[in-house]
Design a protein around this motif. Structure first.
Motif, short mmCIF file in Angstrom:
data_model
loop_
_atom_site.label_atom_id
_atom_site.label_comp_id
_atom_site.label_asym_id
_atom_site.label_seq_id
_atom_site.Cartn_x
_atom_site.Cartn_y
_atom_site.Cartn_z
N UNK A 85 0.79 -1.24 0.00
CA UNK A 85 0.00 0.00 0.00
C UNK A 85 0.82 1.28 0.00
N UNK A 86 2.01 1.23 -0.56
CA UNK A 86 2.84 2.43 -0.58
C UNK A 86 2.43 3.33 -1.76
N UNK A 87 2.88 4.58 -1.72
CA UNK A 87 2.81 5.43 -2.92
C UNK A 87 4.07 5.10 -3.71
N UNK A 88 3.90 4.51 -4.87
CA UNK A 88 5.06 4.12 -5.67
C UNK A 88 5.32 5.17 -6.74
N UNK A 128 6.73 12.56 -0.55
CA UNK A 128 6.95 12.01 0.80
C UNK A 128 6.69 13.08 1.87
N UNK A 129 7.19 14.28 1.62
CA UNK A 129 6.98 15.37 2.59
C UNK A 129 5.49 15.70 2.71
N UNK A 130 4.79 15.69 1.56
CA UNK A 130 3.37 16.07 1.56
C UNK A 130 2.45 14.98 2.12
N UNK A 131 2.98 13.76 2.23
CA UNK A 131 2.14 12.64 2.71
C UNK A 131 2.81 11.93 3.89
N UNK A 132 2.96 12.65 5.01
CA UNK A 132 3.75 12.09 6.12
C UNK A 132 3.18 10.79 6.69
N UNK A 163 11.20 9.97 7.31
CA UNK A 163 11.10 8.57 7.71
C UNK A 163 10.27 7.73 6.74
N UNK A 164 9.47 8.38 5.92
CA UNK A 164 8.53 7.61 5.09
C UNK A 164 9.00 7.47 3.63
N UNK A 165 10.29 7.70 3.39
CA UNK A 165 10.81 7.63 2.02
C UNK A 165 11.82 6.50 1.90
N UNK A 166 11.73 5.74 0.82
CA UNK A 166 12.74 4.71 0.55
C UNK A 166 12.80 4.47 -0.95
N UNK A 167 13.82 3.72 -1.37
CA UNK A 167 13.96 3.44 -2.80
C UNK A 167 14.08 1.93 -3.06
#
Lengths: 375, 348
Positions: A85-88, A128-132, A163-167
């Motif tokens: 359910x991530x934002x891809x 990521x910043x806009x969707x903490x 914290x909510x960002x990854x690659x």
């Protein structure tokens, strides 16, 4: 238009074309691989094949990031979007690459997954910043050109404590792929390489020297404009002619306006800070290639989506009829694939080479397929 | 005895927003229609105030066309969704060789949409319709809940008449015919794209949105044997030519050097990796005409203010495969194929 028209001058092209025709020995074959999809695209879009004699044959290489991404990697991205359910976030071309279960990221999006097309890594950070409250994963793909912007994003995320960002890291290395091409038993016979343009601005010309010294393959680094390609072909023909008179293969640089021997050291340092070599990485077409791709260093492991979501790569075989693998190795031409232009078209791609405009099949279908049919 | 008009609070065109009640069929909707739409579009047919407009019969064959507009952003350099929705549909009728007579307009408004923006759009439509001499004679308004629209969607329909002796159709191109283009390509698509959120870049690019029926009338009046007219909107010039090639069962050969393009558009396409042949236009047309009349038609076009940069860009050829090919500036040959997938989302 300044800085563009100079490199697309039809009169100059005619001159170079005449020189090529004069200097290429009709009794010899000149089998030249353009490694990059950017070159493949330019060759097709400007119809450069019409300006070359029959003895010069251009062979499309694997330098198309979307093309070499194996099905299992796209599956991973789709699973993150649908199951975790991530934002891809992804660059546009990847959206249409066929994956398992008749899915693509585009189809997953239509079915409700939150897949967003972005233009740069900065867009992914902003999302990521806009969707903490949401996890945001950037599907990082590409050769050495797209790796530094990913490194910048990782450093920014770390500095901001995002914290909510990854690659999902799929960055791959050009020289490793060239080694692989030359090492295939019974693989394609090549007389020289048109060397990468943008990749070389980052890594420089030095990493190709081994192909001249150890494999005796001339390399001419060329820009992506059509005159760059024509000039590089002429330079390769001259080197090959000289080789046939006991000369030596070397690395030449046609793209001096952007490429130096050692490349962009700042970008290289940045990449080295953030990434380390993977032991091995599976490529579509080339199979498992040792030390051919990057992953995040341990100190940035928090930003590794594979670790964060426990996402494992599972190898998936390509579609049976699809010849992408052989095409990516330069062993087959797009038109030699049975499903080229019939089952497999840009509207309904079966293999990845039909997806990106840099893919050999898409380029030939979109710009050059009249050649077999009407001549 | 006259009925005393009861007081109703005027619409707040400064700070007000669309509420669900404005589409509910009651007094609020009636007020929106009267005070905004009817006031702006004012004409005798609309003023009849009935469920449909009663129109005088025209002589000739009727042409009718409809088009929905969902552009994002709603306002862009050179225009907005309002004038675009008028021009686009008038042009579809004009490409049939018809004189456009009447328009209808249907609005889907999203709850929360600002009245100020809606008024700007409606005023722009009214001006475009007035300038074109084509009244908006009937319409409809619906309101959807917030999140279920994107501000405003507009569907317009146009009716026109085509006089006897004129038959334009996409299936009439013949080998040997010349292909003419009325001006530069890609201006509208790049104007919209340059102002899109997340991609905005500064470029002096202005949409070419315009009603082309006057240009078409001039072209028809010169008596050249015109076979096909079409406006290369979504999908750009490349898509339009492929449509015609398919309908007519012919091929085409274009000359890249002869296709006019504004330099800022070319530059913007270059750095975004877009091919201007696939970028939308909203005020250009492609004409296919018999070779012997092509020069004369080109002169007529160039004499018209909307087609000063008109050019002959290629010719129709026999080709069983229907390929649109192009001689590139480099002297090589390529296909100009159908657009695969979508190059840009939502530009018209």
């Amino acid at each position: 238009m300044k800085y563009v028209d100079e490199f697309r001058d039809g009169e100059l092209a005619k001159n170079i074309s005449a020189n090529i025709a004069r200097e290429a020995n009709p009794a010899h074959a000149y089998r030249l691989m353009e490694f990059c999809g950017g070159h493949t695209h330019a060759i097709s879009r400007y119809g450069l094949a019409d300006l070359l004699p029959a003895s010069v044959r251009l062979i499309h290489g694997p330098g198309c990031p979307v093309c070499v991404l194996p099905v299992g990697r796209v599956d991973q991205a789709i699973r993150l979007a649908t199951e975790a359910g991530v934002i891809l976030c992804t660059y546009a071309d990847t959206m249409r690459v066929p994956a398992s279960n008749n899915l693509t990221l585009m189809r997953a999006k239509a079915a409700g997954a939150d897949v967003r097309m972005i233009y740069s890594t900065q867009d992914a950070l902003k999302i990521a910043r806009d969707n903490p409250t949401r996890q945001v994963v950037f599907l990082a793909i590409g050769f050495e050109t797209t790796t530094p912007p990913t490194a910048v994003a990782i450093k920014q995320a770390a500095a901001e404590g995002l914290k909510n960002f990854s690659i999902l890291c799929n960055h791959v290395l050009t020289p490793a792929a060239m080694h692989a091409i030359l090492s295939v038993q019974g693989g394609v016979a090549l007389d020289g390489f048109i060397g990468p343009a943008h990749v070389s601005t980052v890594i420089g010309s030095q990493p190709y020297e081994v192909f001249a010294s150890d494999y005796a393959k001339p390399v001419v680094i060329a820009g992506f404009e059509p005159l760059d390609v024509m000039q590089a072909i002429l330079m390769l023909i001259r080197q090959i002619n000289s080789q046939r008179n006991n000369g030596r293969a070397t690395v030449e640089n046609e793209f001096t306006r952007a490429v130096t021997r050692y490349g962009n050291l700042k970008a290289q340092q940045l990449v080295a800070d953030v990434f380390e070599l993977r032991e091995s990485f599976e490529w579509r077409g080339l199979g498992s290639v040792p030390h051919s791709a990057l992953r995040l260093r341990a100190k940035f492991a928090d930003y590794d989506a594979e670790l964060r979501f426990n996402s494992e790569y599972v190898a998936v075989p390509d579609h049976k009829a699809c010849e992408c693998a052989a095409i990516l190795r330069g062993e087959k031409r797009p038109q030699q694939c049975k499903i080229f232009g019939t089952v497999c078209t840009p509207e309904n791609p079966i293999g990845s080479c039909m997806v990106s405009s840099e893919g050999a099949c898409a380029a030939h279908y979109s710009y050059g397929r009249f050649r077999e049919i009407t001549q | 005895m006259s009925i005393t008009k009861s007081y109703s609070r005027p619409l707040d065109f400064k700070n007000g927003r669309i509420e669900m009640s404005y589409g509910a069929g009651g007094r609020a909707m009636a007020q929106l229609i009267t005070d905004l739409f009817a006031a702006a579009f004012d004409n005798p047919y609309l003023a009849q105030g009935n469920d449909g407009a009663l129109l005088p019969m025209a002589t000739g064959r009727l042409v009718m066309s409809t088009d929905s507009h969902v552009v994002s952003p709603l306002f862009f350099a050179g225009g907005d969704i309002g004038c675009l929705s008028v021009h686009g549909t008038i042009n579809d009728v004009a490409m049939m060789g018809a004189q456009p007579l009447y328009l209808s307009a249907a609005f889907i408004l999203e709850e929360g949409f600002r009245f100020a923006d809606l008024k700007r759009i409606v005023d722009s439509m009214a001006k475009a319709a007035f300038d074109a001499g084509v009244p908006i004679v009937t319409g409809d308004t619906k309101v959807v809940e917030q999140g279920k629209g994107d501000g405003v969607f507009i569907t317009t329909t146009a009716v026109g008449v085509v006089r006897d002796g004129i038959t334009l159709s996409g299936d009439r191109a013949q080998p040997g015919d010349k292909i003419l283009l009325s001006g530069t390509i890609g201006d509208h698509g790049m104007a919209v794209l340059s102002q899109r959120e997340g991609l905005s870049f500064d470029a002096p690019i202005v949409s070419d949105t315009a009603a082309l029926h006057a240009l078409v009338a001039a072209m028809l009046d010169c008596g050249a044997s015109l076979r096909v007219l079409r406006d290369p909107t979504r999908g750009g010039l490349a898509t339009t030519l492929n449509e015609i090639a398919k309908q007519s069962g012919v091929g085409m050969l274009l000359n890249e050097s002869s296709i006019p393009i504004n330099q800022p558009v070319e530059a913007a396409c270059e750095f975004l990796g877009l091919d201007p042949l696939y970028v939308a236009n909203e005020g250009k047309l492609v004409a296919i005409c018999a070779a012997e009349d092509a020069e004369r038609l080109l002169d007529v076009m160039r004499a018209h203010p909307q087609a000063k940069e008109a050019a002959m860009i290629g010719e129709v050829r026999e080709d069983a495969h229907g390929f649109v090919q192009m001689t590139t500036k480099m002297g090589g040959r390529r296909i100009v194929d159908w657009l695969a997938g979508e190059q840009l989302p939502r530009i018209c």
